[in-house]
Design a protein around this motif. Structure first.
Motif, PDB file in Angstrom:
ATOM      1  N   UNK A  15       0.867  -1.192   0.000  1.00 23.41           N
ATOM      2  CA  UNK A  15       0.000   0.000   0.000  1.00 23.41           C
ATOM      3  C   UNK A  15       0.893   1.228   0.000  1.00 23.41           C
ATOM      4  N   UNK A  16       0.382   2.326  -0.559  1.00 26.17           N
ATOM      5  CA  UNK A  16       1.151   3.560  -0.443  1.00 26.17           C
ATOM      6  C   UNK A  16       1.051   4.066   0.993  1.00 26.17           C
ATOM      7  N   UNK A  17       2.002   4.892   1.380  1.00 28.67           N
ATOM      8  CA  UNK A  17       1.976   5.489   2.718  1.00 28.67           C
ATOM      9  C   UNK A  17       0.668   6.262   2.900  1.00 28.67           C
ATOM     10  N   UNK A  18       0.242   6.990   1.873  1.00 27.72           N
ATOM     11  CA  UNK A  18      -1.003   7.756   1.934  1.00 27.72           C
ATOM     12  C   UNK A  18      -2.203   6.846   2.172  1.00 27.72           C
ATOM     13  N   UNK A  19      -2.313   5.763   1.408  1.00 24.83           N
ATOM     14  CA  UNK A  19      -3.427   4.821   1.599  1.00 24.83           C
ATOM     15  C   UNK A  19      -3.435   4.263   3.011  1.00 24.83           C
ATOM     16  N   UNK A  20      -2.278   3.830   3.465  1.00 21.89           N
ATOM     17  CA  UNK A  20      -2.164   3.213   4.796  1.00 21.89           C
ATOM     18  C   UNK A  20      -2.610   4.178   5.892  1.00 21.89           C
ATOM     19  N   UNK A  21      -2.208   5.439   5.784  1.00 21.05           N
ATOM     20  CA  UNK A  21      -2.556   6.407   6.815  1.00 21.05           C
ATOM     21  C   UNK A  21      -4.028   6.816   6.733  1.00 21.05           C
ATOM     22  N   UNK A  22      -4.599   6.861   5.533  1.00 21.66           N
ATOM     23  CA  UNK A  22      -6.027   7.151   5.424  1.00 21.66           C
ATOM     24  C   UNK A  22      -6.858   6.004   5.990  1.00 21.66           C
ATOM     25  N   UNK A  23      -6.412   4.771   5.804  1.00 19.80           N
ATOM     26  CA  UNK A  23      -7.098   3.629   6.426  1.00 19.80           C
ATOM     27  C   UNK A  23      -7.001   3.723   7.946  1.00 19.80           C
ATOM     28  N   UNK A  24      -5.850   4.143   8.472  1.00 16.89           N
ATOM     29  CA  UNK A  24      -5.687   4.292   9.924  1.00 16.89           C
ATOM     30  C   UNK A  24      -6.664   5.338  10.458  1.00 16.89           C
ATOM     31  N   UNK A  25      -6.799   6.464   9.753  1.00 15.18           N
ATOM     32  CA  UNK A  25      -7.759   7.484  10.174  1.00 15.18           C
ATOM     33  C   UNK A  25      -9.176   6.925  10.169  1.00 15.18           C
ATOM     34  N   UNK A  26      -9.518   6.181   9.125  1.00 14.55           N
ATOM     35  CA  UNK A  26     -10.858   5.612   9.019  1.00 14.55           C
ATOM     36  C   UNK A  26     -11.142   4.655  10.171  1.00 14.55           C
ATOM     37  N   UNK A  27     -10.168   3.804  10.512  1.00 17.17           N
ATOM     38  CA  UNK A  27     -10.348   2.864  11.619  1.00 17.17           C
ATOM     39  C   UNK A  27     -10.498   3.592  12.957  1.00 17.17           C
ATOM     40  N   UNK A  28      -9.951   4.809  13.027  1.00 17.10           N
ATOM     41  CA  UNK A  28     -10.063   5.602  14.255  1.00 17.10           C
ATOM     42  C   UNK A  28     -11.399   6.347  14.334  1.00 17.10           C
ATOM     43  N   UNK A  29     -12.229   6.197  13.314  1.00 21.56           N
ATOM     44  CA  UNK A  29     -13.542   6.828  13.335  1.00 21.56           C
ATOM     45  C   UNK A  29     -13.637   8.125  12.556  1.00 21.56           C
ATOM     46  N   UNK A  30     -12.565   8.512  11.889  1.00 18.37           N
ATOM     47  CA  UNK A  30     -12.570   9.751  11.103  1.00 18.37           C
ATOM     48  C   UNK A  30     -13.429   9.548   9.861  1.00 18.37           C
ATOM     49  N   UNK A  31     -14.243  10.522   9.541  1.00 15.59           N
ATOM     50  CA  UNK A  31     -15.111  10.457   8.355  1.00 15.59           C
ATOM     51  C   UNK A  31     -14.722  11.468   7.293  1.00 15.59           C
ATOM     52  N   UNK A  32     -13.931  12.489   7.663  1.00 15.09           N
ATOM     53  CA  UNK A  32     -13.474  13.505   6.714  1.00 15.09           C
ATOM     54  C   UNK A  32     -11.984  13.742   6.951  1.00 15.09           C
ATOM     55  N   UNK A  33     -11.168  13.501   5.917  1.00 16.07           N
ATOM     56  CA  UNK A  33      -9.716  13.648   6.048  1.00 16.07           C
ATOM     57  C   UNK A  33      -9.205  14.745   5.120  1.00 16.07           C
ATOM     58  N   UNK A  34      -8.374  15.599   5.660  1.00 17.25           N
ATOM     59  CA  UNK A  34      -7.714  16.637   4.868  1.00 17.25           C
ATOM     60  C   UNK A  34      -6.353  16.111   4.415  1.00 17.25           C
ATOM     61  N   UNK A  35      -6.069  16.283   3.125  1.00 16.89           N
ATOM     62  CA  UNK A  35      -4.777  15.868   2.567  1.00 16.89           C
ATOM     63  C   UNK A  35      -4.217  17.063   1.812  1.00 16.89           C
ATOM     64  N   UNK A  36      -3.055  17.606   2.231  1.00 17.93           N
ATOM     65  CA  UNK A  36      -2.525  18.810   1.601  1.00 17.93           C
ATOM     66  C   UNK A  36      -1.805  18.552   0.280  1.00 17.93           C
ATOM     67  N   UNK A  37      -2.187  17.523  -0.421  1.00 19.02           N
ATOM     68  CA  UNK A  37      -1.596  17.171  -1.710  1.00 19.02           C
ATOM     69  C   UNK A  37      -2.677  17.164  -2.776  1.00 19.02           C
ATOM     70  N   UNK A  38      -2.260  17.316  -4.027  1.00 20.62           N
ATOM     71  CA  UNK A  38      -3.204  17.135  -5.125  1.00 20.62           C
ATOM     72  C   UNK A  38      -3.528  15.647  -5.219  1.00 20.62           C
ATOM     73  N   UNK A  39      -4.725  15.329  -5.674  1.00 20.17           N
ATOM     74  CA  UNK A  39      -5.109  13.921  -5.810  1.00 20.17           C
ATOM     75  C   UNK A  39      -4.185  13.244  -6.822  1.00 20.17           C
ATOM     76  N   UNK A  40      -3.575  12.124  -6.463  1.00 23.00           N
ATOM     77  CA  UNK A  40      -2.682  11.425  -7.378  1.00 23.00           C
ATOM     78  C   UNK A  40      -3.436  10.881  -8.592  1.00 23.00           C
ATOM     79  N   UNK A  41      -2.742  10.784  -9.701  1.00 19.17           N
ATOM     80  CA  UNK A  41      -3.353  10.221 -10.908  1.00 19.17           C
ATOM     81  C   UNK A  41      -3.557   8.717 -10.779  1.00 19.17           C
ATOM     82  N   UNK A  42      -2.661   8.064 -10.063  1.00 21.55           N
ATOM     83  CA  UNK A  42      -2.774   6.614  -9.875  1.00 21.55           C
ATOM     84  C   UNK A  42      -4.003   6.304  -9.027  1.00 21.55           C
ATOM     85  N   UNK A  43      -4.686   5.206  -9.324  1.00 24.83           N
ATOM     86  CA  UNK A  43      -5.853   4.848  -8.509  1.00 24.83           C
ATOM     87  C   UNK A  43      -5.444   4.510  -7.076  1.00 24.83           C
TER      88      UNK A  43
END
Length: 78
Positions: free
Chosen positions: A22-50
């Motif tokens: 998994x990418x570092x970004x994917x892994x950390x967004x999954x961690x936020x989701x498991x912690x109950x987060x429903x809205x995540x801010x990411x200070x990057x442009x959305x990657x082209x890769x799925x």
């Protein structure tokens, strides 16, 4: 449970690096989701890769960190 979270990214290159299937970004967004987060801010442009993102997680791309909530970085991979 906190409804908001932030991915702290110092560099887009390492955020998109594959670590254990998994990418570092994917892994950390999954961690936020498991912690109950429903809205995540990411200070990057959305990657082209799925990305494999958790269902029910709203990602605000290009959003500056702000407000209360959980914060993750993934910097410990480096």
């Amino acid at each position: 449970m906190t409804p908001a979270g932030t991915f702290l990214a110092a560099d887009a290159a390492w955020a998109l690096e594959d670590v254990g299937g998994m990418t570092v970004l994917e892994r950390q967004l999954w961690a936020l989701s498991r912690a109950g987060v429903r809205r995540a801010r990411v200070p990057l442009a959305r990657p082209e890769a799925p990305l494999r993102l958790p269902a029910g997680l709203e990602v605000l791309w290009g959003a500056a960190p702000g407000g209360p909530g959980a914060r993750v970085s993934g910097g410990h991979f480096y």
